[in-house]
Design an enzyme around this catalytic site. Sequence first.
Site, short mmCIF file in Angstrom:
data_model
loop_
_atom_site.label_atom_id
_atom_site.label_comp_id
_atom_site.label_asym_id
_atom_site.label_seq_id
_atom_site.Cartn_x
_atom_site.Cartn_y
_atom_site.Cartn_z
N HIS A 84 0.89 -1.19 -0.04
CA HIS A 84 0.24 -0.06 0.03
C HIS A 84 0.94 1.26 0.00
CE1 HIS A 84 -2.77 3.17 1.51
NE2 HIS A 84 -3.75 2.33 0.96
N GLU A 156 -3.62 2.15 -7.40
CA GLU A 156 -4.08 3.20 -6.60
C GLU A 156 -3.11 4.48 -6.78
OE1 GLU A 156 -6.24 2.16 -2.83
OE2 GLU A 156 -4.43 1.74 -2.37
N GLY A 162 -7.35 9.16 -0.46
CA GLY A 162 -7.74 9.98 0.76
C GLY A 162 -7.63 11.46 0.28
N SER A 201 -10.09 7.61 -3.43
CA SER A 201 -11.39 8.33 -3.61
C SER A 201 -12.48 7.65 -4.31
CB SER A 201 -10.79 9.71 -3.79
OG SER A 201 -10.01 10.31 -2.99
N GLY A 222 -10.97 3.13 0.94
CA GLY A 222 -10.40 3.45 2.17
C GLY A 222 -11.38 4.26 3.08
N GLY A 223 -11.32 5.46 2.68
CA GLY A 223 -12.51 6.43 3.66
C GLY A 223 -13.82 6.06 3.30
P1 PGA Z 1 -9.30 6.30 -0.23
O1 PGA Z 1 -8.35 5.33 0.26
O2 PGA Z 1 -10.60 5.43 -0.67
O3 PGA Z 1 -9.87 6.98 1.18
O4 PGA Z 1 -8.77 7.27 -1.33
C1 PGA Z 1 -7.77 4.28 -0.31
C2 PGA Z 1 -6.59 3.42 0.31
O5 PGA Z 1 -6.44 3.65 1.26
O6 PGA Z 1 -6.05 2.45 -0.35
#
Ligand code: PGA
Length: 239
Positions: A84, A156, A162, A201, A222-223
């Site tokens: 990650h 990603e 995020g 996101s 993630g979020g």
């Molecule tokens: P996010 O995070 O969806 O909040 O952008 C993705 C991740 O932490 O892999």
Amino acid sequence: MHGDKAMINTLLDGLLAGSSADGPADLAVFPPFAYLSLAESQLTGSHIQWGGQTLNPNVKGAHTGECSGGMLKDMGCHYVLVGHSERRSLYGESDDDVAQRFRTALAAGLKPVLCVGETLSEREDEQTEAVVGRQLDAVIDVTGIDAFSNAVIAYEPVWAIGTGLTASPDQAQSVHAFIRDKIIALNGIIGGQIRILYGGSVKGSNAAELFAQSDIDGGLIGGASLTVEDFLAIYSAVG
Ligand code: PGA
């Protein structure tokens, strides 16, 4: 490193109630190590699988504070995230470290979810494919391509994690196609079958368009995975 026991219990209850084995997508959750036992006790026998957020590259030994692949397997994990971007940037995991963790995960009987992606400056310098290609090659060189028959890849873009900035469906699809073509060039069957998830996101409002792209097979969330409603909105957007 989000949430507490009460929040995770609520989340797991909500996901169990709001999803099903014949629903639109396979579902897995990646709680912090401290709460893996909650996943094991609540999800065993259900359609939802779980995994760890990282693992130590060593099989066992004196590594205080670390968690091995065997321990994750023992806690019922099916998956583990490897590489990650926060592990790479905050904890200094090199491409080679990531490759070792990928190999250790497979040896422990886990399915690694290999995360790859470029930073904003790398994208602006038109280095996206070079970076993602390098991150993939580092693992392929160590494990061989056949190891990918039991792995998942997550693209990603670091600038989208995020931040609220999401790759456009075209931007994401283009990198996903690059990844798939790269795997296909080494093994057509594995390249055709491997799941390539998009993360960065993803929300209920953009998920359907992303998941409609031909080489995007799902999401790494993630979020929006921290609240039941937001996570289920994404789940419903699949297919
Ligand atoms: P996010 O995070 O969806 O909040 O952008 C993705 C991740 O932490 O892999």
